[in-house]
Scaffold this motif. Structure first.
Motif, short mmCIF file in Angstrom:
data_model
loop_
_atom_site.label_atom_id
_atom_site.label_comp_id
_atom_site.label_asym_id
_atom_site.label_seq_id
_atom_site.Cartn_x
_atom_site.Cartn_y
_atom_site.Cartn_z
N VAL A 102 -28.69 -16.33 -41.89
CA VAL A 102 -28.14 -16.73 -40.59
C VAL A 102 -27.05 -15.75 -40.18
O VAL A 102 -26.04 -15.60 -40.87
CB VAL A 102 -27.55 -18.16 -40.64
N LEU A 103 -27.27 -15.09 -39.06
CA LEU A 103 -26.25 -14.23 -38.46
C LEU A 103 -25.59 -15.00 -37.32
O LEU A 103 -26.28 -15.53 -36.44
CB LEU A 103 -26.88 -12.95 -37.92
N ILE A 104 -24.27 -15.06 -37.32
CA ILE A 104 -23.53 -15.74 -36.25
C ILE A 104 -22.61 -14.73 -35.59
O ILE A 104 -21.83 -14.06 -36.26
CB ILE A 104 -22.74 -16.93 -36.79
N ILE A 105 -22.71 -14.62 -34.28
CA ILE A 105 -21.91 -13.66 -33.52
C ILE A 105 -20.84 -14.42 -32.77
O ILE A 105 -21.12 -15.14 -31.81
CB ILE A 105 -22.77 -12.86 -32.54
N GLY A 106 -19.60 -14.30 -33.22
CA GLY A 106 -18.48 -14.98 -32.60
C GLY A 106 -17.91 -16.06 -33.49
O GLY A 106 -18.64 -16.96 -33.92
N ALA A 107 -16.58 -16.00 -33.76
CA ALA A 107 -15.96 -16.93 -34.71
C ALA A 107 -15.00 -17.88 -34.03
O ALA A 107 -13.94 -18.22 -34.56
CB ALA A 107 -15.24 -16.15 -35.81
N GLY A 108 -15.37 -18.33 -32.82
CA GLY A 108 -14.60 -19.38 -32.17
C GLY A 108 -15.01 -20.75 -32.70
O GLY A 108 -15.72 -20.85 -33.71
N PRO A 109 -14.59 -21.83 -32.03
CA PRO A 109 -14.89 -23.18 -32.52
C PRO A 109 -16.38 -23.47 -32.64
O PRO A 109 -16.77 -24.32 -33.44
CB PRO A 109 -14.26 -24.09 -31.46
N ALA A 110 -17.21 -22.80 -31.85
CA ALA A 110 -18.66 -22.99 -32.00
C ALA A 110 -19.20 -22.17 -33.16
O ALA A 110 -19.96 -22.68 -34.00
CB ALA A 110 -19.37 -22.59 -30.70
N TYR A 160 -10.36 -14.51 -35.71
CA TYR A 160 -11.03 -15.72 -36.17
C TYR A 160 -10.38 -16.94 -35.51
O TYR A 160 -9.16 -17.06 -35.42
CB TYR A 160 -10.96 -15.83 -37.69
N GLY A 161 -11.23 -17.84 -35.04
CA GLY A 161 -10.77 -18.97 -34.26
C GLY A 161 -11.05 -18.80 -32.78
O GLY A 161 -10.98 -19.76 -32.02
N GLY A 162 -11.35 -17.56 -32.37
CA GLY A 162 -11.74 -17.31 -30.99
C GLY A 162 -10.63 -17.57 -29.98
O GLY A 162 -9.46 -17.70 -30.32
N THR A 163 -11.04 -17.65 -28.71
CA THR A 163 -10.08 -17.89 -27.63
C THR A 163 -9.34 -19.21 -27.83
O THR A 163 -8.13 -19.29 -27.63
CB THR A 163 -10.81 -17.90 -26.28
N CYS A 164 -10.05 -20.25 -28.24
CA CYS A 164 -9.44 -21.58 -28.34
C CYS A 164 -8.22 -21.58 -29.25
O CYS A 164 -7.13 -21.95 -28.84
CB CYS A 164 -10.48 -22.58 -28.84
#
Length: 487
Positions: free
Chosen positions: A12-20, A43-47
């Motif tokens: 599994v590749l996940i692009i983006g480490a925000g809350p989603a 890490y944690g993204g914009t939120c």
């Protein structure tokens, strides 16, 4: 593949480490999948870094100062001195604690963390460019991918965020001094939250909104207490205007706002709002007119992933895109752009990849505005329930009748519950008032569990608490509320 590239593989590749994205990564790790999480910024993204958490920290801090200064009625006389640098340091400490926690949780769940910018090469491959001179890039092959790249602030013509007097929400949350005056362009939830923060810090705030009210999409009875409280803080409003330009006439800047078509601003009404061009002399301008998806940097077309005309990636109830093994979650997957909705989608995507029978039901996703007072909604409004064919019945309880609300000195607003009159099932709720963001959870659970008005009313609530207002609203819908007149 580029010569010299290192190629690795992952389940599994996940692009983006925000809350989603980070939630999807942790859940996938719990399900014994090999997970790689790519993040280009923080890490944690914009939120966690630039949005939800820092804004709520500043909302809390400014509320403390404002409430202390306005507590004469309670016999408390205070004149708080605000140390903005200290407030920002505290806010940054909260952010750092949470973001470092995200990294630790990911590593504890065997998630491989990779810093860089990912672009699709085809439907099973991405290339990750690492930041920093001489850092190069690498190729990743994946069996499944989850796109969780979030959103960014929308800019408007002639208001570039690269110009020092023009701020977006991220920049506003990192100021090192309190502006004397500010124009806030946009009366949505971000605009109203930050307008209140700066007003409580002592800034002279003016809100310019192209529509005829604040917080579009929320009923007038919910937004009215917020507008009244904002006006009491000294915030001025100009409805039916759009900011057209700014320039520097000398000290500070001058923001020019032009009237928009009256019918458009009024949602079709021909009633005039205001007619004259505005020229507002201020120190800075905050532009918060919405957010757009971060999708154009991904080379989605190389993987065959489709977007709508606004750039959002279209998905089904299982977070799948039109490419079966590629998923999209969070803001990039469309409205509502809420962190908790993104986290729920992230869990669903991870579980679907692991072969679980997961799907997302949007019926009980709450929406919260952290204004003063707070607004929270979940499920259907009364009109939506009627449009859906239900025989809607409502119950309402005002906080001015709540003993606990009165003891806090904050009794504006109400709890309203919507149910089907034929069987009593709870269909929705809306709250404006103290701790609305917390109280809405009980009503979301009621909808999720298929609870009835009788179930909510028969649940004994502790006294004195704000949550009793939820019970009383249900009782009001049934016609036997104790502490308010029944319908």
């Amino acid at each position: 593949m580029v010569v010299g590239d290192v190629t690795t593989g992952t389940d599994v590749l996940i692009i983006g480490a925000g809350p989603a994205g980070y939630v999807a990564a942790i859940r996938a790790g719990q399900l014994d999948l090999d997970v790689t999480l790519v993040e280009k910024d923080a890490y944690g993204g914009t939120c966690l870094n630039y949005g939800c958490i820092p804004s709520k920290a500043l909302i809390t801090a400014t509320d403390v100062a404002h409430e202390a200064a306005a507590a004469e009625e309670m016999g408390i006389h205070a004149d708080p001195a605000i140390d903005l640098a200290g407030m920002m340091d505290w806010k940054d400490g909260v952010v750092d604690q949470l973001t470092s926690g995200v990294e630790k949780l990911c590593k504890a769940n065997q998630v491989t963390l990779l810093e860089g910018t990912a672009r699709f090469a085809d439907e099973n491959t991405v290339r990750v460019s690492h930041s920093g001179e001489g850092q190069g890039s690498e190729t990743l092959e994946f069996e499944n991918a989850i796109v969780a790249t979030g959103s960014r602030p929308i800019s408007i013509p002639d208001f570039s965020f690269d110009d020092e007097p023009v701020l977006n929400s991220r920049q506003a949350l990192a100021l090192d001094s309190v502006p004397d005056s500010m124009v806030v362009v946009g009366g949505g939830y971000i605009g109203m939250e930050l307008a209140s923060v700066f007003a409580k810090l002592g800034t002279d705030v003016t809100v310019v909104e192209m529509l005829d009210s604040i917080l579009p999409g929320y009923d007038d009875d919910l937004t009215r207490p917020v507008k009244q409280r904002a006006e009491a803080l000294g915030i001025d409003f100009h409805f039916g205007y759009t900011a057209s330009e700014w320039y520097e006439p000398g000290n500070g800047i001058r923001v020019v706002a032009e009237p928009v078509d009256g019918a458009a601003a009024n949602g079709g009404s021909t009633e005039a709002i205001e007619a004259e061009r505005l020229e507002l002399d201020v120190e800075t301008v905050l532009v918060v007119v919405g957010r757009s998806p971060v999708s154009e940097t991904l080379d989605l077309e190389e993987a065959g992933i489709e977007t709508d005309d606004r750039g959002f990636i279209e998905t089904d109830s299982r977070a799948r895109t039109n490419v079966d093994h590629i998923f999209a979650v969070g803001d990039v997957a469309g409205e509502p752009m809420l962190a908790h909705k993104g986290s729920a989608e992230g869990k669903v995507a991870a579980e679907v990849i692991a072969g679980e029978p997961a799907a997302l039901d949007h019926q009980a996703i709450p929406a919260v505005v952290f204004t003063d007072p707070e607004i929270a909604t979940v499920g259907m409004t009364e009109s939506e329930a009627e449009e859906a064919g239900f025989d809607a019945v409502t119950g309402q309880f005002p906080f001015r009748a709540s003993g606990r609300a009165l003891t806090t000195g904050d009794s504006d607003g109400f709890v309203k519950i919507v149910a089907d009159d034929s069987d009593g099932y709870v269909l929705g709720a809306s709250i404006v008032g103290p701790e609305a963001s917390e109280l809405i959870a009980e009503l979301g659970l009621a909808i999720e569990l298929g609870a009835t008005l009788e179930d909510v009313a028969a649940t004994v609530h502790a006294h004195p608490t704000l949550s009793e207002s939820v019970m009383e609203a249900a009782e009001n819908a049934l016609g036997h509320a104790i502490h308010t007149l029944n319908r």
